[in-house]
Design an enzyme around this catalytic site. Structure first.
Site, short mmCIF file in Angstrom:
data_model
loop_
_atom_site.label_atom_id
_atom_site.label_comp_id
_atom_site.label_asym_id
_atom_site.label_seq_id
_atom_site.Cartn_x
_atom_site.Cartn_y
_atom_site.Cartn_z
N ARG A 19 28.35 41.87 10.77
CA ARG A 19 29.06 41.27 9.64
C ARG A 19 28.81 42.03 8.33
O ARG A 19 29.72 42.19 7.52
CB ARG A 19 28.66 39.80 9.51
CG ARG A 19 29.15 39.00 10.72
CD ARG A 19 29.02 37.53 10.53
NE ARG A 19 29.61 36.82 11.66
CZ ARG A 19 29.67 35.51 11.77
NH1 ARG A 19 29.17 34.74 10.81
NH2 ARG A 19 30.24 34.95 12.81
N ASP A 53 33.67 24.66 0.04
CA ASP A 53 33.04 25.61 0.95
C ASP A 53 32.24 26.59 0.11
O ASP A 53 32.52 26.78 -1.08
CB ASP A 53 34.08 26.34 1.79
CG ASP A 53 33.50 26.87 3.11
OD1 ASP A 53 33.72 26.23 4.15
OD2 ASP A 53 32.81 27.91 3.07
#
Length: 278
Positions: free
Chosen positions: A37, A143
């Site tokens: 990632r 979020d």
């Protein structure tokens, strides 16, 4: 550009930051996941090594930490995921709520990802109140990842994302793209206007909201936290949930071993213990 393998020391440094900033505790088994990632972020910045990226992160911490967290968060979601929660909303919670004659309903989607959950909430509300007196509807969707929030606010989805929505509902609440936008579906503006998308880190000691919520969705989020963080998050949820409110969590989550502030009322459905009287 190739980025070198992440070393143990770099992994531990990044892991500490992830835990401090997001409450996510990575085991040593997640080293390759973290490498994959962060490699994308390194390539985007044309940074050749993870050590160089760590230095870049430290030198530009306030700005870069948001991109860093965006890179490592998991954002799996879908419309009407774990549909029993929306059925409970429609068949049990909303009829009881309606009997109170309350002017406003407030719902929080915590960890809303790319928006499928809060839009599913909005559709459930619109369907229920179609032939009833509708309260003021306020849905907060939060979020930690700013990238997914942007996608959510745009409300544009590919065909495979909306394929599990019943066709009459899809036609009612989405606009189908034409020409170069073929295969895309955009949420109608009247549905969008019901939802406020905001960045929020659940690790924060204090949340900026003032009024309690009638329903809180926090599904498949706490599984990434360690127990201490889970305890703190649920204390805050208890504070922000109305005494007659409802908390929905994910199918693989169980909070009875974490806190006694909530009681199980259905399959991964919770209410405040004692009706909220503490």
């Amino acid at each position: 550009m190739l980025v070198n393998d992440i070393g143990d020391n770099e992994f531990y440094l990044f892991r500490d930051i992830i835990y401090r900033e997001a409450g996510i505790k990575l085991s040593d088994l997640k080293k390759s996941l973290l490498q994959a990632r962060l490699s994308r972020r390194c390539r985007f910045l044309a940074i050749p090594t993870f050590n160089d990226y760590y230095n870049f992160l430290m030198e530009n911490y306030d700005e870069e930490k948001i991109h860093f967290i965006n890179a490592i968060t998991t954002n799996k979601t879908e419309f009407f995921r774990e549909n029993r929660h929306f059925e409970h909303m429609r068949d049990i919670f909303l009829p009881e709520f309606e009997s109170r004659n309350t002017r406003e309903i407030r719902i929080w989607s915590a960890g809303c990802s790319t928006g499928e959950e809060p839009y599913s909430v909005a559709i459930t509300l619109m369907e229920y109140y179609e032939n009833r007196k509708k309260p003021v509807i306020k849905i907060l969707a939060t979020d930690i990842d700013t990238n997914v929030l942007q996608t959510a606010a745009e409300g544009i989805y590919k065909k495979d994302v909306v394929e599990n929505i019943d066709m009459p509902v899809l036609k009612k609440y989405f606009l189908r793209g034409k020409g170069e936008n073929g295969g895309l579906f955009r949420v109608r503006d009247d549905l969008k206007k019901m939802i406020y998308f905001r960045r929020l880190n659940l690790m924060q000691e204090h949340y900026p909201m003032k009024d309690p919520f009638d329903i809180i969705f926090c599904r498949n989020v706490i599984i990434y936290f360690d127990k201490e963080t889970q305890v703190n998050v649920f204390k805050r949820f208890h504070r922000y949930l109305d005494d007659r409110g409802c908390l929905f969590i994910g199918h693989s989550e169980n909070i009875t071993t974490i806190t006694d502030d909530f009681v199980l009322t259905g399959n991964t459905i919770y209410a405040k213990a004692g009706g909220g009287k503490r």
